[in-house]
Design an enzyme around this catalytic site. Sequence first.
Site, PDB file in Angstrom:
ATOM      1  N   ASP A   6      -1.233  -4.825   6.016  1.00 39.39           N
ATOM      2  CA  ASP A   6      -1.813  -4.831   7.368  1.00 39.39           C
ATOM      3  C   ASP A   6      -1.357  -6.081   8.116  1.00 39.39           C
ATOM      4  O   ASP A   6      -2.155  -6.783   8.735  1.00 39.39           O
ATOM      5  CB  ASP A   6      -3.344  -4.752   7.305  1.00 39.39           C
ATOM      6  N   LYS A  13     -15.990 -15.023   5.635  1.00 33.64           N
ATOM      7  CA  LYS A  13     -15.942 -13.610   6.044  1.00 33.64           C
ATOM      8  C   LYS A  13     -17.101 -12.888   5.383  1.00 33.64           C
ATOM      9  O   LYS A  13     -17.311 -13.021   4.179  1.00 33.64           O
ATOM     10  CB  LYS A  13     -14.612 -12.997   5.614  1.00 33.64           C
ATOM     11  N   GLY A  44     -13.245  -7.898  12.659  1.00 26.29           N
ATOM     12  CA  GLY A  44     -12.296  -6.805  12.551  1.00 26.29           C
ATOM     13  C   GLY A  44     -13.060  -5.555  12.186  1.00 26.29           C
ATOM     14  O   GLY A  44     -14.220  -5.393  12.567  1.00 26.29           O
ATOM     15  N   ASN A  45     -12.416  -4.698  11.420  1.00 21.05           N
ATOM     16  CA  ASN A  45     -13.058  -3.429  11.079  1.00 21.05           C
ATOM     17  C   ASN A  45     -14.087  -3.575   9.981  1.00 21.05           C
ATOM     18  O   ASN A  45     -14.966  -2.749   9.838  1.00 21.05           O
ATOM     19  CB  ASN A  45     -12.005  -2.425  10.600  1.00 21.05           C
ATOM     20  N   PHE A  46     -13.944  -4.597   9.173  1.00 19.16           N
ATOM     21  CA  PHE A  46     -14.751  -4.640   7.957  1.00 19.16           C
ATOM     22  C   PHE A  46     -15.845  -5.681   7.963  1.00 19.16           C
ATOM     23  O   PHE A  46     -16.779  -5.589   7.195  1.00 19.16           O
ATOM     24  CB  PHE A  46     -13.847  -4.847   6.741  1.00 19.16           C
ATOM     25  N   GLY A  47     -15.714  -6.653   8.796  1.00 21.09           N
ATOM     26  CA  GLY A  47     -16.752  -7.668   8.761  1.00 21.09           C
ATOM     27  C   GLY A  47     -16.563  -8.685   9.857  1.00 21.09           C
ATOM     28  O   GLY A  47     -15.673  -8.566  10.698  1.00 21.09           O
ATOM     29  N   GLY A  58     -14.411 -14.406  14.592  1.00 18.15           N
ATOM     30  CA  GLY A  58     -13.719 -13.172  14.918  1.00 18.15           C
ATOM     31  C   GLY A  58     -14.295 -12.040  14.109  1.00 18.15           C
ATOM     32  O   GLY A  58     -15.086 -12.248  13.188  1.00 18.15           O
TER      33      GLY A  58
HETATM   34  N1  LIG Z   1      -9.736 -18.274   7.790  1.00 20.65           N
HETATM   35  C1  LIG Z   1      -9.994 -18.017   9.064  1.00 20.65           C
HETATM   36  N2  LIG Z   1      -9.980 -18.993   9.985  1.00 20.65           N
HETATM   37  C2  LIG Z   1     -10.217 -18.720  11.296  1.00 20.65           C
HETATM   38  N3  LIG Z   1     -10.475 -17.470  11.768  1.00 20.65           N
HETATM   39  C3  LIG Z   1     -10.511 -16.457  10.896  1.00 20.65           C
HETATM   40  C4  LIG Z   1     -10.272 -16.676   9.507  1.00 20.65           C
HETATM   41  N4  LIG Z   1     -10.338 -15.476   8.871  1.00 20.65           N
HETATM   42  C5  LIG Z   1     -10.610 -14.567   9.819  1.00 20.65           C
HETATM   43  N5  LIG Z   1     -10.723 -15.137  11.038  1.00 20.65           N
HETATM   44  C6  LIG Z   1     -10.989 -14.434  12.305  1.00 20.65           C
HETATM   45  O1  LIG Z   1     -11.791 -13.286  12.055  1.00 20.65           O
HETATM   46  C7  LIG Z   1     -11.053 -12.083  12.371  1.00 20.65           C
HETATM   47  C8  LIG Z   1     -11.441 -10.994  11.403  1.00 20.65           C
HETATM   48  O2  LIG Z   1     -11.107 -11.387  10.074  1.00 20.65           O
HETATM   49  P1  LIG Z   1     -10.307 -10.389   9.127  1.00 20.65           P
HETATM   50  O3  LIG Z   1     -10.218 -10.992   7.774  1.00 20.65           O
HETATM   51  O4  LIG Z   1      -9.032 -10.009   9.775  1.00 20.65           O
HETATM   52  O5  LIG Z   1     -11.322  -9.165   9.088  1.00 20.65           O
HETATM   53  P2  LIG Z   1     -11.102  -7.588   9.149  1.00 20.65           P
HETATM   54  O6  LIG Z   1     -10.773  -7.162   7.758  1.00 20.65           O
HETATM   55  O7  LIG Z   1     -12.429  -7.071   9.572  1.00 20.65           O
HETATM   56  O8  LIG Z   1      -9.979  -7.321  10.125  1.00 20.65           O
HETATM   57  C9  LIG Z   1      -9.604 -12.512  12.313  1.00 20.65           C
HETATM   58  O9  LIG Z   1      -8.778 -11.641  13.049  1.00 20.65           O
HETATM   59  C10 LIG Z   1      -9.702 -13.923  12.912  1.00 20.65           C
HETATM   60  O10 LIG Z   1      -9.846 -13.876  14.312  1.00 20.65           O
HETATM   61 MG   LIG Z   2      -8.160  -8.210  10.284  1.00 26.13          MG
END
Ligand SMILES: Nc1ncnc2c1ncn2[C@@H]1O[C@H](COP(=O)(O)OP(=O)(O)O)[C@@H](O)[C@H]1O
Ligand SMILES: [Mg+2]
Length: 371
Positions: free
Chosen positions: A128, A36, A16-19, A14
């Site tokens: 968040d 991440k 998001g905004n940051f990575g 997945g």
């Molecule tokens: N531990 C994890 N296990 C499975 N999927 C994950 C995990 N961490 C993040 N993801 C996936 O990656 C996406 C982005 O990670 P996230 O930490 O929310 O990043 P951002 O800060 O860019 O929003 C999540 O919304 C999810 O879909």
């Molecule tokens: Mg996120």
Amino acid sequence: MGGQDDYEIGRELGRGNFGRTHLARHLPTGALVAVKTIERGERCDRNAERECLNQRALSGLSPFVVSFREIFLTPTHLCIAMEFCSGGEVFARVARSGRLPEREARRLWRQLVAGVGACHEQGVCHRDLKLENALLDDSADPPTLKIADFGYSKSLAAAESDPRSRVGTPAYIAPEILHCSGRPGDEGYDGRAADVWSLGVFLFVLVAGCYPFEDPGRPRDVVEVVRRILAARYAFPPGLRVSPGCADLVARILVADPRRRLSLAAVRAHPWFLGVGTAAGDGDGAGGGGAADPLPPEIAEEPRAAVARHLARPPVQGMQTEEEIRALLAEARRGPGRGVGVEGGGGGGGGGRVVVARASSAGAGGGGGGK
Ligand SMILES: Nc1ncnc2c1ncn2[C@@H]1O[C@H](COP(=O)(O)OP(=O)(O)O)[C@@H](O)[C@H]1O
Ligand SMILES: [Mg+2]
């Protein structure tokens, strides 16, 4: 202590905004983990540092918070290795079925509340909370909810000021955050109460399958969303059967004045949360049922007691120290370095019937620096 050579990076889970987050295998143990990745350079700022430090501080304190493993650097990225949640986002789960039966919503939301309780007990507000940042571990049956993404989190420890900046995701943002100018001297807001507001929005989305403050005719109209948030004006979709207990809990959380909003402790004492006194119709005809739904022991335990119990256990061997994490962050901030980069994996996939659109995270303006 591991490093990038310990990991084989796989498909993208997945972004998001940051990575981007990738599935990875920790080669020494064979364990599947999530990694991440945040680009080295200016993105590895104080917020990224807080994300790492807060996730480390919370690790192992609650079964409802994603566990931290370690951070490491590749030539191009800062990588946060953590527990892999194989069930994906709660967002996708709700999108698949449109909304959840009330009993299932309560089961997951209780876990969310317990996880947030542990964070607050440890002096961290998340800032968040939303369906995209709540993941499912489906190695258990039924799946367990885990709170992820501490990218906006803030430590409430004495060393840090009251939250002052306007961060979060518009659909979930509390009115007092919108009121906050973000300038020094501003009173700031109580990050815990703001998290409780987001919990209320979260519950609404689970049971209704849409956002509380969106005009259904103009879902993209952010100005209207903000106007409705400030007035705490929301309505369940016409025809949706929500139990009186659930509607009452939402109404007591989505209160504009944070001092009149339920505290997390009061949320935990609400009859709908406790699953008692529900004879008046706990149910929406989709599985709510009128039966009592007692708290499981892991939720019934007070956050303070739960955290104290976890803290009493021996510390995880080989856990990076705060200083080590700070040093890696400082190195990442200086920009790209040597070694092998993280390869992009396949697409995240998705599909299913999306009823709610993903809420885009954005600092709601103002604030500028210093989350
Ligand atoms: N531990 C994890 N296990 C499975 N999927 C994950 C995990 N961490 C993040 N993801 C996936 O990656 C996406 C982005 O990670 P996230 O930490 O929310 O990043 P951002 O800060 O860019 O929003 C999540 O919304 C999810 O879909
Ligand atoms: Mg996120």
